[in-house]
Design a protein around this motif. Structure first.
Motif, mmCIF file in Angstrom:
data_model
loop_
_atom_site.group_PDB
_atom_site.id
_atom_site.type_symbol
_atom_site.label_atom_id
_atom_site.label_comp_id
_atom_site.label_asym_id
_atom_site.label_seq_id
_atom_site.Cartn_x
_atom_site.Cartn_y
_atom_site.Cartn_z
ATOM 1 N N PHE A 1 2.396 -22.752 -37.203
ATOM 2 C CA PHE A 1 1.084 -22.776 -36.571
ATOM 3 C C PHE A 1 0.545 -21.376 -36.302
ATOM 4 O O PHE A 1 -0.652 -21.136 -36.406
ATOM 5 C CB PHE A 1 1.140 -23.572 -35.265
ATOM 6 N N TYR A 2 1.415 -20.428 -35.922
ATOM 7 C CA TYR A 2 0.931 -19.101 -35.557
ATOM 8 C C TYR A 2 0.296 -18.387 -36.747
ATOM 9 O O TYR A 2 -0.583 -17.543 -36.573
ATOM 10 C CB TYR A 2 2.079 -18.260 -34.977
ATOM 11 N N VAL A 3 0.713 -18.733 -37.962
ATOM 12 C CA VAL A 3 0.118 -18.130 -39.153
ATOM 13 C C VAL A 3 -1.327 -18.579 -39.301
ATOM 14 O O VAL A 3 -2.226 -17.779 -39.594
ATOM 15 C CB VAL A 3 0.933 -18.490 -40.407
ATOM 16 N N TYR A 4 -1.585 -19.864 -39.066
ATOM 17 C CA TYR A 4 -2.944 -20.391 -39.215
ATOM 18 C C TYR A 4 -3.853 -19.884 -38.084
ATOM 19 O O TYR A 4 -5.020 -19.562 -38.324
ATOM 20 C CB TYR A 4 -2.908 -21.911 -39.224
ATOM 21 N N PHE A 5 -3.320 -19.811 -36.867
ATOM 22 C CA PHE A 5 -4.117 -19.255 -35.778
ATOM 23 C C PHE A 5 -4.421 -17.784 -36.027
ATOM 24 O O PHE A 5 -5.525 -17.304 -35.746
ATOM 25 C CB PHE A 5 -3.379 -19.421 -34.441
ATOM 26 N N GLY A 6 -3.445 -17.050 -36.539
ATOM 27 C CA GLY A 6 -3.652 -15.636 -36.812
ATOM 28 C C GLY A 6 -4.687 -15.384 -37.887
ATOM 29 O O GLY A 6 -5.312 -14.321 -37.917
ATOM 30 N N THR A 7 -4.897 -16.350 -38.774
ATOM 31 C CA THR A 7 -5.905 -16.193 -39.822
ATOM 32 C C THR A 7 -7.306 -16.084 -39.222
ATOM 33 O O THR A 7 -8.112 -15.241 -39.637
ATOM 34 C CB THR A 7 -5.845 -17.389 -40.786
ATOM 35 N N VAL A 8 -7.593 -16.923 -38.237
ATOM 36 C CA VAL A 8 -8.897 -16.857 -37.570
ATOM 37 C C VAL A 8 -9.073 -15.515 -36.880
ATOM 38 O O VAL A 8 -10.132 -14.878 -36.956
ATOM 39 C CB VAL A 8 -9.032 -18.012 -36.556
ATOM 40 N N ARG A 9 -8.039 -15.054 -36.234
ATOM 41 C CA ARG A 9 -8.096 -13.770 -35.528
ATOM 42 C C ARG A 9 -8.310 -12.610 -36.494
ATOM 43 O O ARG A 9 -9.093 -11.698 -36.219
ATOM 44 C CB ARG A 9 -6.793 -13.581 -34.743
ATOM 45 N N ASP A 10 -7.632 -12.638 -37.620
ATOM 46 C CA ASP A 10 -7.759 -11.560 -38.597
ATOM 47 C C ASP A 10 -9.160 -11.496 -39.189
ATOM 48 O O ASP A 10 -9.691 -10.405 -39.417
ATOM 49 C CB ASP A 10 -6.728 -11.749 -39.714
ATOM 50 N N CYS A 11 -9.729 -12.645 -39.464
ATOM 51 C CA CYS A 11 -11.072 -12.667 -40.055
ATOM 52 C C CYS A 11 -12.112 -12.115 -39.087
ATOM 53 O O CYS A 11 -13.017 -11.379 -39.496
ATOM 54 C CB CYS A 11 -11.441 -14.088 -40.486
ATOM 55 N N TYR A 12 -11.976 -12.438 -37.812
ATOM 56 C CA TYR A 12 -13.007 -11.994 -36.869
ATOM 57 C C TYR A 12 -12.881 -10.518 -36.530
ATOM 58 O O TYR A 12 -13.890 -9.856 -36.275
ATOM 59 C CB TYR A 12 -12.951 -12.811 -35.586
ATOM 60 N N GLU A 13 -11.680 -9.984 -36.523
ATOM 61 C CA GLU A 13 -11.542 -8.573 -36.173
ATOM 62 C C GLU A 13 -12.197 -7.679 -37.221
ATOM 63 O O GLU A 13 -12.714 -6.605 -36.883
ATOM 64 C CB GLU A 13 -10.068 -8.210 -35.990
ATOM 65 N N ALA A 14 -12.212 -8.113 -38.482
ATOM 66 C CA ALA A 14 -12.926 -7.347 -39.503
ATOM 67 C C ALA A 14 -14.426 -7.373 -39.230
ATOM 68 O O ALA A 14 -15.130 -6.369 -39.447
ATOM 69 C CB ALA A 14 -12.617 -7.924 -40.880
ATOM 70 N N PHE A 15 -14.932 -8.498 -38.759
ATOM 71 C CA PHE A 15 -16.345 -8.627 -38.417
ATOM 72 C C PHE A 15 -16.711 -7.691 -37.267
ATOM 73 O O PHE A 15 -17.808 -7.118 -37.230
ATOM 74 C CB PHE A 15 -16.623 -10.081 -38.045
ATOM 75 N N VAL A 16 -15.793 -7.499 -36.325
ATOM 76 C CA VAL A 16 -16.044 -6.644 -35.174
ATOM 77 C C VAL A 16 -16.154 -5.180 -35.593
ATOM 78 O O VAL A 16 -17.011 -4.437 -35.089
ATOM 79 C CB VAL A 16 -14.939 -6.835 -34.122
ATOM 80 N N ILE A 17 -15.307 -4.745 -36.515
ATOM 81 C CA ILE A 17 -15.345 -3.358 -36.959
ATOM 82 C C ILE A 17 -16.698 -3.022 -37.571
ATOM 83 O O ILE A 17 -17.296 -1.976 -37.283
ATOM 84 C CB ILE A 17 -14.218 -3.101 -37.976
ATOM 85 N N TYR A 18 -17.217 -3.911 -38.396
ATOM 86 C CA TYR A 18 -18.523 -3.669 -39.003
ATOM 87 C C TYR A 18 -19.606 -3.581 -37.927
ATOM 88 O O TYR A 18 -20.469 -2.700 -37.968
ATOM 89 C CB TYR A 18 -18.856 -4.786 -39.992
ATOM 90 N N ASN A 19 -19.566 -4.483 -36.960
ATOM 91 C CA ASN A 19 -20.606 -4.507 -35.933
ATOM 92 C C ASN A 19 -20.538 -3.287 -35.033
ATOM 93 O O ASN A 19 -21.572 -2.830 -34.529
ATOM 94 C CB ASN A 19 -20.491 -5.789 -35.107
ATOM 95 N N PHE A 20 -19.366 -2.745 -34.816
ATOM 96 C CA PHE A 20 -19.284 -1.547 -33.992
ATOM 97 C C PHE A 20 -19.938 -0.357 -34.692
ATOM 98 O O PHE A 20 -20.694 0.404 -34.064
ATOM 99 C CB PHE A 20 -17.825 -1.225 -33.674
ATOM 100 N N LEU A 21 -19.672 -0.182 -35.973
ATOM 101 C CA LEU A 21 -20.319 0.907 -36.703
ATOM 102 C C LEU A 21 -21.823 0.684 -36.783
ATOM 103 O O LEU A 21 -22.615 1.630 -36.633
ATOM 104 C CB LEU A 21 -19.718 1.034 -38.103
ATOM 105 N N SER A 22 -22.240 -0.549 -37.000
ATOM 106 C CA SER A 22 -23.678 -0.854 -37.049
ATOM 107 C C SER A 22 -24.340 -0.596 -35.701
ATOM 108 O O SER A 22 -25.499 -0.143 -35.648
ATOM 109 C CB SER A 22 -23.889 -2.312 -37.464
ATOM 110 N N LEU A 23 -23.635 -0.860 -34.602
ATOM 111 C CA LEU A 23 -24.183 -0.574 -33.283
ATOM 112 C C LEU A 23 -24.409 0.918 -33.104
ATOM 113 O O LEU A 23 -25.442 1.341 -32.543
ATOM 114 C CB LEU A 23 -23.239 -1.100 -32.203
#
Length: 427
Positions: A121-143
């Protein structure tokens, strides 16, 4: 002749062929009972069970749950206040996206900890976390781009200036070069590649897990963990390097917006959590983190290290929520909204509330990733070699960053036009 077992005779003599036996006339032979019950052998030691690991105890679940729900209350209130005083959508949509990392990280890690005994289960939960953290990096630079008025305004300030040599910021190899549009393009591309590589590696991890080819902490060449870790490490390091370069080039321009705390929080949540997970996996591989040896619970290799990672993240998110509350405050936008609409009622900031329909529409606009997709197409397009397309305001290029108000809130309209800048000087 019938014989009777004597309980005072040693076990080795009872089982041996030559052991002393006692005749018992008139009594029937008593065969040993079958099955797993071995109580008929008094000297045989009973099977011992190791105490459950800390991650399986109600204490661990309660402690992690307390920090998770406390972080959720703090962050959800902050997100609500940003949406309520949505006076600068171009900036606040990136801020809200960044703030959502706390609920996603916290809930994801807590659920993974609750299902700790299921080592998949932790692998599948970690997938959601990994995808969103990449989204955060882009938004920080855009900010940061929005704070400084966009690409054209940044170029007006730094273009042509020589790049200072600094080993701390990794610019020692860029001595003699000058800032150009190609420099900004590299920063954007290095950040956007992480937004592609991280979700891709997360998807590959799920596939490998389904076929039994992935285990956390398994550095065997036949396991996918080694290769996924190498690729993610290169990608995250390149993205971190790009953020360092951008901050080094614009640190003076960003100084009115308190960039140090913002940079520290985003980079610590994203990058340090990644290397923290790798460190725990190595510790388990080296035996510093004991594996679970229990007849009741059987988990695969790497699961214990991943469990401790989830527990630590649950605790860390509470403190991250506190610091993010200071780094991305909503009060600057509340003040701007008050100056535009008049003062709030006497009962304070919780008085005049924006309509829920307006808040929900702002949230929907905030979570729409269309701007990231368009930005990725633009920055990786071959046409960028000749021109840089930059949206600017109808009144012209925004004023220099030093003349804009804190938080990037300026007196400008929403109408946009397109400005083409020559980008013949590549980085």
């Amino acid at each position: 002749m019938q014989r009777l077992w004597r309980r005072d005779v040693p076990l080795s003599e009872r089982l041996g062929a030559d052991g002393p036996l006692v005749d018992a006339p008139g009594s029937s032979a008593t065969p040993p009972p079958g099955g797993p019950n071995i109580s008929w052998l008094p000297e045989a030691p009973l099977l011992s069970q190791d105490p459950p690991t800390f991650l399986m105890t109600p204490t661990a679940q309660a402690v992690s749950g307390f920090f998770v729900w406390a972080a959720l209350v703090l962050t959800c209130h902050q997100i609500y206040m940003h949406l309520r005083f949505y006076s600068s959508p171009r900036e606040q949509r990136h801020i809200v996206r960044i703030l959502f990392i706390v609920p996603i990280y916290a809930i994801d890690s807590w659920l993974s900890l609750l299902f700790f005994t299921n080592d998949q289960f932790y692998v599948y939960f970690g997938t959601v976390r990994d995808c969103y953290e990449a989204f955060v990096i882009y938004n920080f630079l855009s900010l940061c781009y929005e704070y400084l008025g966009g690409e054209s305004a940044i170029m007006a300030e730094i273009r042509g200036k020589p790049i200072e040599s600094s080993c701390m910021f990794g610019t020692c190899c860029l001595k003699g070069k000058a800032y150009s549009i190609g420099f900004l393009r590299f920063c954007k591309q290095a950040t956007l590649q992480f937004c592609v590589v991280k979700p891709l590696m997360a998807t590959i991890t799920v596939i490998l897990q389904a076929y039994g080819k992935y285990k956390d902490g398994d550095f065997n060449v036949a396991s996918g963990y080694l290769y996924v870790t190498i690729v993610c490490n290169i990608s995250v390091s390149l993205s971190l390097y790009a953020l360092f370069l951008f901050y080094f080039a614009t640190r003076n321009l960003l100084s009115p917006y308190g960039p140090i705390l913002k940079f520290f929080m985003v980079k610590s949540v994203i990058f340090l959590s990644f290397w923290q997970g790798v460190f725990l996996a190595v510790m388990e591989k080296c035996g510093a983190i004991p594996q679970i040896n229990s007849v009741e619970v059987s988990v695969g290799e790497g699961t214990v290290a991943a469990g401790y990672q989830d527990f630590i993240i649950c605790v860390e998110m509470f403190f991250a929520a506190l610091v993010l509350r200071l780094a991305f405050t909503y009060r600057v936008y509340m003040d701007k909204s008050m100056s535009a609409q008049g003062p709030l009622p006497a009962y304070g900031e919780f008085g005049a509330c924006a309509p829920m329909k307006s808040i929900s529409s702002s949230l929907k606009e905030t979570m729409n990733p269309g701007d990231m997709v368009q930005d990725a197409i633009h920055n990786f397009s071959p046409a960028y070699q000749q021109y840089t397309q930059q949206s600017t305001l109808e009144q012209g290029v925004p004023p220099p960053p030093a003349t804009r108000t804190l938080g990037g809130v300026g007196n400008h309209g929403d109408t946009e036009k397109t400005l083409l800048l020559s980008s013949d000087d590549e980085f």
